[in-house]
Design an enzyme around this catalytic site. Sequence first.
Site, PDB file in Angstrom:
ATOM      1  N   LYS A  80     -14.968  26.750  -8.787  1.00  0.00           N
ATOM      2  CA  LYS A  80     -13.925  26.675  -9.966  1.00  0.00           C
ATOM      3  C   LYS A  80     -13.034  25.406  -9.605  1.00  0.00           C
ATOM      4  O   LYS A  80     -12.924  25.169  -8.554  1.00  0.00           O
ATOM      5  CB  LYS A  80     -12.959  27.926 -10.062  1.00  0.00           C
ATOM      6  CG  LYS A  80     -12.343  28.266 -11.319  1.00  0.00           C
ATOM      7  CD  LYS A  80     -13.440  28.620 -12.248  1.00  0.00           C
ATOM      8  CE  LYS A  80     -12.627  28.674 -13.802  1.00  0.00           C
ATOM      9  NZ  LYS A  80     -13.680  29.450 -14.636  1.00  0.00           N
ATOM     10  N   ASP A  94     -13.169  25.727 -19.308  1.00  0.00           N
ATOM     11  CA  ASP A  94     -12.069  26.901 -18.990  1.00  0.00           C
ATOM     12  C   ASP A  94     -10.987  26.538 -20.014  1.00  0.00           C
ATOM     13  O   ASP A  94     -11.121  25.693 -20.837  1.00  0.00           O
ATOM     14  CB  ASP A  94     -12.002  27.114 -17.587  1.00  0.00           C
ATOM     15  CG  ASP A  94     -11.490  28.461 -17.296  1.00  0.00           C
ATOM     16  OD1 ASP A  94     -12.292  29.589 -17.339  1.00  0.00           O
ATOM     17  OD2 ASP A  94     -10.185  28.634 -17.216  1.00  0.00           O
TER      18      ASP A  94
HETATM   19  P1  NDP Z   1      -8.766  27.993 -24.501  1.00  0.00           P
HETATM   20  O1  NDP Z   1      -7.820  26.870 -23.746  1.00  0.00           O
HETATM   21  O2  NDP Z   1      -9.973  27.594 -25.481  1.00  0.00           O
HETATM   22  O3  NDP Z   1      -7.955  29.177 -25.149  1.00  0.00           O
HETATM   23  C1  NDP Z   1      -7.008  29.858 -24.287  1.00  0.00           C
HETATM   24  C2  NDP Z   1      -6.244  30.763 -25.105  1.00  0.00           C
HETATM   25  O4  NDP Z   1      -5.410  31.418 -24.501  1.00  0.00           O
HETATM   26  C3  NDP Z   1      -5.156  30.115 -26.103  1.00  0.00           C
HETATM   27  O5  NDP Z   1      -5.036  30.818 -27.175  1.00  0.00           O
HETATM   28  C4  NDP Z   1      -3.895  29.889 -25.457  1.00  0.00           C
HETATM   29  O6  NDP Z   1      -2.648  29.658 -26.132  1.00  0.00           O
HETATM   30  C5  NDP Z   1      -3.938  31.221 -24.351  1.00  0.00           C
HETATM   31  N1  NDP Z   1      -3.391  31.115 -23.309  1.00  0.00           N
HETATM   32  C6  NDP Z   1      -3.613  30.127 -22.357  1.00  0.00           C
HETATM   33  N2  NDP Z   1      -2.512  30.522 -21.232  1.00  0.00           N
HETATM   34  C7  NDP Z   1      -1.768  31.560 -21.832  1.00  0.00           C
HETATM   35  C8  NDP Z   1      -0.815  32.071 -20.930  1.00  0.00           C
HETATM   36  N3  NDP Z   1      -0.225  31.862 -19.707  1.00  0.00           N
HETATM   37  N4  NDP Z   1      -0.052  33.028 -21.754  1.00  0.00           N
HETATM   38  C9  NDP Z   1      -0.547  33.470 -22.986  1.00  0.00           C
HETATM   39  N5  NDP Z   1      -1.704  32.765 -23.672  1.00  0.00           N
HETATM   40  C10 NDP Z   1      -2.151  31.907 -23.048  1.00  0.00           C
HETATM   41  O7  NDP Z   1      -9.454  28.762 -23.201  1.00  0.00           O
HETATM   42  P2  NDP Z   1     -10.663  29.685 -23.132  1.00  0.00           P
HETATM   43  O8  NDP Z   1     -10.875  30.625 -24.728  1.00  0.00           O
HETATM   44  O9  NDP Z   1     -11.889  28.938 -22.836  1.00  0.00           O
HETATM   45  O10 NDP Z   1     -10.320  30.617 -21.933  1.00  0.00           O
HETATM   46  C11 NDP Z   1      -9.639  31.910 -22.166  1.00  0.00           C
HETATM   47  C12 NDP Z   1     -10.006  32.851 -21.042  1.00  0.00           C
HETATM   48  O11 NDP Z   1     -11.323  33.060 -20.819  1.00  0.00           O
HETATM   49  C13 NDP Z   1      -9.701  32.356 -19.540  1.00  0.00           C
HETATM   50  O12 NDP Z   1      -9.119  33.572 -18.946  1.00  0.00           O
HETATM   51  C14 NDP Z   1     -10.930  31.698 -19.185  1.00  0.00           C
HETATM   52  O13 NDP Z   1     -10.934  31.703 -17.817  1.00  0.00           O
HETATM   53  C15 NDP Z   1     -11.847  32.768 -19.635  1.00  0.00           C
HETATM   54  N6  NDP Z   1     -13.189  32.624 -19.747  1.00  0.00           N
HETATM   55  C16 NDP Z   1     -13.548  31.521 -20.369  1.00  0.00           C
HETATM   56  C17 NDP Z   1     -14.863  31.191 -20.650  1.00  0.00           C
HETATM   57  C18 NDP Z   1     -15.441  29.985 -21.363  1.00  0.00           C
HETATM   58  O14 NDP Z   1     -16.540  29.830 -21.467  1.00  0.00           O
HETATM   59  N7  NDP Z   1     -14.908  29.208 -21.906  1.00  0.00           N
HETATM   60  C19 NDP Z   1     -16.020  31.701 -20.052  1.00  0.00           C
HETATM   61  C20 NDP Z   1     -15.546  33.135 -19.363  1.00  0.00           C
HETATM   62  C21 NDP Z   1     -14.114  33.334 -19.417  1.00  0.00           C
HETATM   63  P3  NDP Z   1      -1.992  28.243 -26.116  1.00  0.00           P
HETATM   64  O15 NDP Z   1      -2.882  27.552 -27.233  1.00  0.00           O
HETATM   65  O16 NDP Z   1      -0.642  28.580 -26.728  1.00  0.00           O
HETATM   66  O17 NDP Z   1      -1.932  27.831 -24.658  1.00  0.00           O
HETATM   67  O1  2IT Z   2     -15.070  31.947 -16.215  1.00  0.00           O
HETATM   68  C1  2IT Z   2     -15.974  31.287 -16.548  1.00  0.00           C
HETATM   69  O2  2IT Z   2     -17.258  31.953 -16.487  1.00  0.00           O
HETATM   70  C2  2IT Z   2     -16.158  29.926 -17.255  1.00  0.00           C
HETATM   71  N1  2IT Z   2     -15.040  29.457 -17.706  1.00  0.00           N
HETATM   72  C3  2IT Z   2     -17.364  29.485 -17.579  1.00  0.00           C
HETATM   73  C4  2IT Z   2     -17.961  28.724 -16.521  1.00  0.00           C
HETATM   74  C5  2IT Z   2     -19.457  27.898 -16.698  1.00  0.00           C
HETATM   75  O3  2IT Z   2     -19.814  27.242 -16.018  1.00  0.00           O
HETATM   76  O4  2IT Z   2     -19.782  27.910 -18.066  1.00  0.00           O
END
Ligand code: NDP
Ligand code: 2IT
Length: 445
Positions: free
Chosen positions: A125, A165
């Site tokens: 990561k 992420d």
């Molecule tokens: P994005 O940046 O696209 O979206 C994040 C969302 O979460 C936004 O709505 C944001 O609001 C909110 N957010 C972020 N930080 C906080 C906080 N401290 N408190 C409250 N809300 C918060 O990220 P992703 O959708 O990609 O990721 C979301 C989660 O999913 C994370 O935990 C990530 O690790 C996990 N994840 C992502 C994957 C991926 O493929 N992208 C895969 C697997 C897991 P705001 O816009 O106001 O900051």
């Molecule tokens: O938390 C996760 O699994 C991710 N942010 C996606 C990682 C990836 O390599 O696609």
Amino acid sequence: MKLLANVMEQVTKRNPNETEFHQAVREVLESLEPVAEKHPEWLKANIFSRFVEPERQIIFRVAWVDDNGEVQVNRGFRIQFSSAIGPYKGGIRLHPSVNASIIKFLGFEQILKNSLTGLPIGGGKGGSDFDPKGKSDGEVMRFCQSFMVELSKHIGADTDVPAGDIGVGGREIGYLYGMYKRLRNEFTGVLTGKGLEYGGSLARTEATGYGLCYFMDEALKAKGKSFNGAIVTVSGSGNVAIYAAQKVRQLGGKVVAMSDSNGYIYDPAGINVETIQILKEVERQRISKYVEFHPGATYQEGCAGIWNVKCDIALPCATQNELDEEAAKTLIANGCYAVGEGANMPTTAEAANLFIENKVVFGPAKAANAGGVATSALEMSQNSMRYSWSFEEVDAKLKDIMVNIYNNASEAAKEYGVEDNLVVGANIAGFIKVANAMYAQGIAY
Ligand code: NDP
Ligand code: 2IT
């Protein structure tokens, strides 16, 4: 914890104040106690102590010039945690809260998640405390380019393959990829989540949210339930949340609430995901704007309030520790019967235990959100073949992978005498493959 108590003690001593990292490791070690009992040879080879220590940790300065011509300095991280079963693989997070503890907890969980996908990817990561919010495209580009100048020395298509992420989507991956290509003069699959024009995979954008729903659908089915007709709340409104909400609707459920870090919206008619997509993906707006287009909806300040909304199924898709014990009590009292973790470690340990004690179907992040990284691995395969599959082909593979993950986690839970506990099941199923690989590869002096 008995056999592994000393491993936990070493982790807290060696990584003081890294509370998120401790939390993630403690949950896993507690699950692995019966595995340690069954495998004295792994204890003897000290597999557990090796497993919790990253293979390599890179911390670097990222200097860049803002639109006012001022020099800004951020801190960059890449934690290459485990290459036991494949090249390091995991996202990059850009958020002001990023520190060593957060990147380490994410890298650690990624090892087991990636193992669960059944695909050959190790765990890593990265990220930075850079805050993309309110920055111009030019500033984001200059930051990403500077970040890659250092990162490029440590990654490669067969070494370490980063992706998105929090705070890293298509725009950022494009800037990062462009810089890597210039530095190395190589067009390779060194990043995933790329644009479709330059080696990206169809369905990668949708994969985490869709995969979460495929996983939960399978877990619900086992209990005679489904998304059809269910009232659902989805926290967050980023990549994971948007495509989870879209799939819930396709499966016949109704998403009534979504959030961002400022607050949440409630729309009893069912949230219009296209409006969220325009507001968030195109305009980079706050979610409060939604009510201007949908007068039947309301907005409340404070993102944690979303857990007070009555629902059948809750999908936390924002960030770590966003759902605590109080929220869990409220959800249970309101009749919520399933929780699926789209975000990484969104539920505190106390809240997760409450769900399990109360027989709420609980899909832990490592298993439930593995669809994103699984599809990243499918992107790597397509890049290696110099070929691309159709959306339907990738989506079908994703669905298969999620069903397999559910079956493996659920069978491991049964085998170890904790039927229905998918937290323990996922930890054990993910770990066994990694431990076998580590054992087979010996110890390098
Ligand atoms: P994005 O940046 O696209 O979206 C994040 C969302 O979460 C936004 O709505 C944001 O609001 C909110 N957010 C972020 N930080 C906080 C906080 N401290 N408190 C409250 N809300 C918060 O990220 P992703 O959708 O990609 O990721 C979301 C989660 O999913 C994370 O935990 C990530 O690790 C996990 N994840 C992502 C994957 C991926 O493929 N992208 C895969 C697997 C897991 P705001 O816009 O106001 O900051
Ligand atoms: O938390 C996760 O699994 C991710 N942010 C996606 C990682 C990836 O390599 O696609």
